[in-house]
Design a protein around this motif. Structure first.
Motif, PDB file in Angstrom:
ATOM      1  N   PRO A  93      -1.666  -8.548  -1.495  1.00  0.00           N
ATOM      2  CA  PRO A  93      -1.652  -8.379  -0.025  1.00  0.00           C
ATOM      3  C   PRO A  93      -1.403  -9.684   0.724  1.00  0.00           C
ATOM      4  O   PRO A  93      -0.624  -9.695   1.692  1.00  0.00           O
ATOM      5  N   GLU A 274       5.767  -4.377  -4.924  1.00  0.00           N
ATOM      6  CA  GLU A 274       5.307  -5.188  -6.057  1.00  0.00           C
ATOM      7  C   GLU A 274       6.260  -6.316  -6.420  1.00  0.00           C
ATOM      8  O   GLU A 274       5.942  -7.170  -7.228  1.00  0.00           O
ATOM      9  N   ASP A 327       5.971   1.401  -0.202  1.00  0.00           N
ATOM     10  CA  ASP A 327       4.754   1.620  -0.991  1.00  0.00           C
ATOM     11  C   ASP A 327       4.985   2.809  -1.935  1.00  0.00           C
ATOM     12  O   ASP A 327       5.089   2.647  -3.146  1.00  0.00           O
ATOM     13  N   SER A 331       0.433   1.315  -3.917  1.00  0.00           N
ATOM     14  CA  SER A 331      -0.911   0.803  -3.610  1.00  0.00           C
ATOM     15  C   SER A 331      -1.980   1.613  -4.345  1.00  0.00           C
ATOM     16  O   SER A 331      -3.059   1.120  -4.620  1.00  0.00           O
ATOM     17  N   PHE A 334      -1.987   0.182  -7.763  1.00  0.00           N
ATOM     18  CA  PHE A 334      -2.650  -1.130  -7.635  1.00  0.00           C
ATOM     19  C   PHE A 334      -4.168  -1.001  -7.749  1.00  0.00           C
ATOM     20  O   PHE A 334      -4.848  -1.902  -8.235  1.00  0.00           O
ATOM     21  N   SER A 335      -4.685   0.137  -7.302  1.00  0.00           N
ATOM     22  CA  SER A 335      -6.141   0.295  -7.284  1.00  0.00           C
ATOM     23  C   SER A 335      -6.715   0.711  -8.630  1.00  0.00           C
ATOM     24  O   SER A 335      -7.916   0.690  -8.828  1.00  0.00           O
ATOM     25  N   LYS A 340      -2.892  -0.666 -13.395  1.00  0.00           N
ATOM     26  CA  LYS A 340      -2.330  -1.684 -12.502  1.00  0.00           C
ATOM     27  C   LYS A 340      -1.144  -2.459 -13.102  1.00  0.00           C
ATOM     28  O   LYS A 340      -0.176  -2.749 -12.389  1.00  0.00           O
TER      29      LYS A 340
ATOM     30  N   LEU B  11      -4.573  -2.271  -0.170  1.00  0.00           N
ATOM     31  CA  LEU B  11      -4.430  -3.348  -1.152  1.00  0.00           C
ATOM     32  C   LEU B  11      -5.629  -4.294  -1.104  1.00  0.00           C
ATOM     33  O   LEU B  11      -6.183  -4.669  -2.142  1.00  0.00           O
ATOM     34  N   GLN B  15      -8.353  -4.927  -4.054  1.00  0.00           N
ATOM     35  CA  GLN B  15      -8.500  -6.308  -4.509  1.00  0.00           C
ATOM     36  C   GLN B  15      -9.976  -6.711  -4.497  1.00  0.00           C
ATOM     37  O   GLN B  15     -10.461  -7.305  -5.453  1.00  0.00           O
TER      38      GLN B  15
END
Lengths: 535, 234, 293
Positions: A93, A274, A327, A331, A334-335, A340, B11, B15
């Protein structure tokens, strides 16, 4: 057939050829609607297709190997690639915000799209605001992913693919079968027919039939250069976006990427979120990993670094440059703590080049934008397990993809993890995963769980958990070994025995043989005791 | 909340919840060991590697000198039947312009038609003309990369982007002293411009494609030929 | 065992091997148990000849891999738990197949992450070795093959499974053991490192693709002209051997018996005449050659 066309009078044959190609295109579209297994079976039975993919895989694997002569240097470089990509993701981010700030300072306009539809709408709006009616496209997998061409064409905007492979695939009305070599599924003769039947030169005449590759490329070159000259806008992908300098990097050999981003007044770049890297110092190693892994080249012909539209005093270049950050499920990936690394991908295609399943069924069998191992990992995550979960079984977990991956994505582990997600007892509806919660499950989690299969595994667990039950089972198998040759067994085992002899259990299991031979059952750390204890 | 905010919020939330202990170590690791990774060519190998890689990629390399390059190029262009060449308006372009003018005088007696029209572009280019009426584009590279045989071309007012892209013949001039080991060493030595020009290129051959049955064909969309003039005394 | 650092980089560190132990467990694997038990017995004999006591826990069953690879983690864990108990003592575990060794050595720590048995799983993983890995790196068996009883000429095609090659990284160990057998010539089939198409449930769920891969592998092996196919994984043996049988049945290929690496080593070292080749298959061959005669 091809020689006939070449020698006979052209007019009649063209019509015939065009009809044939229309039939082929219809068949292709119908097949794409069917189940993975049907597509795979059709592909396996298609000799020409098998040959194209086997040949391409062997060729690309050989080329890659030749540019990585030193195993330890390769390993060290892959470590660096992995570290760079993981670093980018760990700071994703922040880096996206920095990228936006620096691109904006450089005069590049940044847009954010949560979904495929939103990305298409943004692009359409930019085009209409600039009265752009014709678009040339550089190669971009993310625009395939969001199905941009359909979106724009439905709204009256001509959208021409300019990468040679993409151009041919578009001409055929198909989709790419490989992320680097989109027309890998077609041989020379098929392309010759396609060009002759469907390509038109800028003056509207038919392209002469030829199977000579230089001539075929020359014909496409003439058609496409005319389009580059006239197009209102160019749309490209991005291989890396450098946050610190606000630079978009494009890797290509053909020059169409440069044409697309240089000649029209308007350039729109589209990328998944990404693809950002922090600094230019991270670029050279990723670049060398990308080109060497993809096509076995030390470097591509062009590495195109774009840091802004035409400035005052410059004589050419686009007047506007836009970046659309997409996106579309990233995302959510990503979580996920295990999945990931999916986002480490630099889209080199090495995993598909090394996949023995891909080599046999080809890219279209997967029925998704991204085929092969990375496709099996990406597609169910962005489009849901319900629709795309079936392709997960098309993997023998042989590990060739993971071994080839330049950024060390543990692809087999991710495929296995997605299998677990697909059969999870907790169902997650697609609608339930749009909230901005910290950890989100894969869309369509549990969609592939069936009562029958879960009962089989429960039964399996039961018999393998309790030693007495397991021994009863192996005893039954070994004593009943003759039954394996029975008709009933033949039906039951047919997925195996259709192409293999029937396996038959041994007369006595290893458990029995070991016991009979007096092999100790338990370890006792006292040598005096243990001999007598083996009754 | 708009899309941008929603994406970033997701995000940042992931994170924060990941609490990834590797994050910091990877961050520091990446700063620490830059040069580890790829083969480093010894300086004595740079020139040979640079040339070989370009040859492997179907380019032509002419080793020449500051005094002679323009004359040699004039001969090459004449031999190829180049009628029209475009260059940016820079020192080397003017040298070439003069050399071709001299060359034309010499040749005029024998071959009146051999004159090459050289233009130093100073105004926006007509696309039609560029695509259809220009045989060659002349560019100057600011660096060369030995490991890959690449030329660093920084575009700008004196170096239009299209010159190394649209004409079928691309000529690039490079001082041999500007050759460095690799892109990695170039970046590490901070030889990329601090403020990147709008378009910077690495060019490593004429345009090509292998999209038809893995058969290599040169002259895909851009130049069919690349001539590199390597000034060994500069 | 302090293998807490399970990052990708750490897992690529070369493995450190213990000195020759007094005793080892044999993890037979379910496939060897019911289909290739002679391979297990030959491995036991080889270990005993080396002066090592072999423990074969009767409570062992399956490593849990079939369920794990299908995504049924809970069922895999339930079965794996049984193995944690069966192989509880702190002695090395010799695993008869590469894929099961990979399951225990690489996947158990992940399967039990956050579970009460995590420490036990990490410990078992750390002391588990694939058969050839143990034979070479702990016993240096490859250096003791010169005195083999049976030195008759034999051409062998070696198929190292994907899990042995890429999962466990023991392709070199396989090769060393076979190549150092006097009289044995190793031939390499085309695309030697490519998967044979077994892949556990893959062979059933994607039977068409699996069969296509197996057919290519079988043809490549038949093309070497080898007299025997040897592997450290019985899934591959069953898959390739079954396909070779089918080819032979359709008169498209020669009869090529298949054998586990342990059986090859034992029979060569002790003068076996190949009678240890899987009973089932040798019977089949006798029957087939009888048919032809």
């Amino acid at each position: 057939m091809s020689q006939k066309i070449a020698s006979d009078s052209m007019h009649i044959n063209i019509e015939q050829l065009q009809q044939e190609l229309n039939v082929e295109q219809r068949e292709f579209n119908e097949l794409q609607q069917r189940h993975f297994k049907v597509r795979a079976k059709m592909a396996l039975e298609n000799e020409a297709l098998r040959k194209s993919f086997r040949g391409a895989s062997d060729f690309l694997m050989g080329k890659r190997k030749a540019v990585f002569p030193d195993e330890s240097a390769l390993s060290a470089l892959r470590d660096r690639g992995e570290a760079i990509r993981q670093h980018s993701l760990a700071n994703l981010p922040e880096l996206l915000e920095r990228l936006e700030k620096n691109l904006t300072a450089n005069g590049i306009q940044v847009h954010w799209a949560e979904t495929a539809d939103e990305a298409c709408t943004i692009i359409h709006d930019i085009l209409t605001a600039n009265n752009a009616r014709t678009v040339v496209k550089g190669k971009s997998m993310v625009t395939e992913e969001i199905e941009l061409n359909h979106f724009l064409e439905a709204r009256g905007i001509e959208c021409l693919e300019s990468d040679m492979g993409e151009y041919l695939v578009q001409l055929a009305g198909e989709t790419p079968s490989h992320i680097i070599m989109p027309a890998i599924h077609k041989n020379k003769a098929q392309i010759a027919r396609l060009m002759h039947a469907r390509a038109q030169t800028s003056d509207g005449s038919q392209v002469p039939y030829t199977e000579d590759v230089d001539e075929l490329i020359g014909n496409a070159r003439a058609i496409l250069r005319d389009k580059f000259m006239r197009a209102d806008a160019g749309i490209s992908g991005v291989n890396m976006a450098v946050a610190n300098s606000g630079t978009l990097c494009l890797v290509e050999n053909e020059g169409n990427g440069r044409m697309t981003t240089t000649m029209p007044k308007l350039h729109i770049a589209v990328t998944g979120i990404e693809k950002v890297v922090e600094d230019f110092s991270h670029v050279p190693e990723l670049l060398t990993l990308l080109t060497r892994s993809a096509t076995g080249q030390k470097i591509s012909t062009y590495f195109n670094m774009i840091s802004g539209p035409k400035k005052a005093g410059e004589l050419d270049g686009p007047e506007q440059v836009h970046l659309v950050l997409v996106d579309n499920g990233r995302s959510r990936i990503f979580s996920h703590p295990v999945l990931k690394p999916t986002l480490q991908c630099i889209r080199c295609g090495a995993c598909m080049n090394h996949c023995p399943v891909y080599a046999r069924v080809g890219g279209h069998a997967y029925g998704s934008t991204y085929p092969g191992p990375i496709g099996q990992v990406v597609t169910p995550q962005i489009a849901g397990l319900e629709k795309h979960g079936d392709m997960l079984s098309a993997c023998s977990l042989n590990g060739a993809c993971g071994e080839a991956c330049p950024v060390r994505i543990p692809l087999p582990e991710l495929i296995r993890e997605l299998r677990a997600e697909a059969v999870s007892p907790q169902f997650t509806d697609a609608a339930a995963v749009t909230d901005a919660t910290a950890v989100q499950e894969v869309m369509g989690r549990g969609a592939k769980r069936t009562l029958g299969e879960s009962l089989i595994w429960r039964g399996w667990a039961l018999t393998h958990r309790f030693a007495p039950l397991y021994r009863i089972m192996t005893t039954a198998m070994t004593r009943g070994r003759g039954l394996f040759r029975s008709k009933a067994a033949a039906v039951l085992l047919s997925p195996w025995t259709d192409s293999r002899s029937t396996p038959q259990p041994a007369r006595r299991s290893l458990h029995e043989l070991a016991k009979a031979r007096g092999v100790a059952d338990q370890y006792q750390n006292n040598t005096a005791d243990k001999r007598g204890d083996n009754a | 909340m708009n899309s941008r905010e929603r994406i970033l919020q997701r995000l940042y939330a992931s994170q924060a919840s990941a609490q990834n202990p590797e994050q910091t170590s990877q961050t520091t690791g990446i700063q620490a060991e830059h040069a580890a990774g790829w083969t480093q060519l010894a300086q004595s190998e740079w020139l040979a590697s640079f040339k070989q890689n370009l040859l492997d990629n179907h380019a032509e390399v002419i080793e020449t000198t500051t005094a002679n390059w323009a004359g040699e190029l004039a001969q090459q262009l004449t031999a190829r039947g180049v009628k029209r060449l475009l260059s940016g308006e820079h020192k080397q372009g003017r040298v070439l312009l003069n050399a071709l003018a001299q060359f034309a005088e010499h040749q005029a007696a024998e071959q009146p038609s051999a004159a090459i029209d050289v233009q130093l572009v100073t105004t926006a280019l007509s696309k039609e003309e560029l695509f259809t009426a220009v045989d060659a584009g002349f560019s100057v590279a600011s660096a060369g990369l030995a490991e890959t045989g690449s030329l660093l071309v920084e575009t700008g007012p004196q170096e239009p982007r299209a010159l190394s892209l649209v004409p079928p013949l691309n000529i690039i001039l490079l001082n041999a002293s500007a050759i460095t080991a690799s892109f990695l060493t170039l970046v590490q030595a901070q030889k990329l411009p601090a403020h990147m020009p709008t378009n910077v290129l690495l060019i490593s051959g004429p345009s090509k494609t292998a999209d038809i049955q893995q058969t290599l064909a040169y002259g895909a969309h851009g130049p069919k030929e690349l001539i590199v003039l390597l000034l060994t005394d500069a | 065992m302090t293998e807490q650092n399970t990052t990708a980089a750490a897992s690529r560190q070369p493995r450190v091997y213990p000195p020759k132990p007094e005793a080892v467990y044999l993890l037979g694997t379910c496939l060897v148990d019911s289909f290739y038990p002679e391979a297990g017995m030959d491995a036991i004999a080889l270990l005993q000849h080396a002066g090592i006591e072999v423990i074969f826990p009767q409570s062992q069953s399956c490593c849990g891999q079939p369920a794990y690879n299908s995504g049924y983690d809970e069922q895999a864990r339930a079965v794996a738990r049984t193995q944690l108990q069966a192989f509880a003592a702190d002695i090395p575990v010799v695993v008869m197949m590469g894929s099961c060794a990979g399951m225990v050595h690489k996947e158990y720590p992940k399967l039990f992450a956050g579970q009460p048995e995590e420490a036990a799983a990490i410990a078992l993983a750390a002391r588990s070795y694939e058969f050839s890995e143990f034979m070479v790196n702990v016993l240096q068996l490859e250096q003791q093959l010169a005195q083999a009883e049976d030195q008759s000429p034999l051409t062998v095609a070696l198929h190292t499974s994907c899990s042995a090659r890429r999962g466990m990284g023991v392709a070199a160990e396989h090769k060393a053991l076979v190549e150092n057998l006097p009289g044995v010539q190793v031939v390499e089939p085309e695309r030697v490192a490519e998967c044979c198409g077994f892949g556990g449930t893959f062979a059933v769920k994607q039977s068409d693709i699996s069969a296509a891969m197996a057919a290519d592998k079988a043809s490549a092996i038949a093309a070497t002209g080898c007299q025997r196919l040897v592997s450290g994984d019985c899934g591959c043996l069953m898959n390739i051997g079954g396909t070779l049988d089918k080819l032979q049945g359709e008169k498209q290929g020669p009869a090529i018996p298949v054998q586990h690496l342990a059986s090859l080593l034992y029979t060569r070292l002790n003068g076996g005449d190949g009678s240890q080749i899987s009973q089932k298959r040798s019977q089949q061959y006798n029957k087939k050659s009888g048919d032809k005669a």
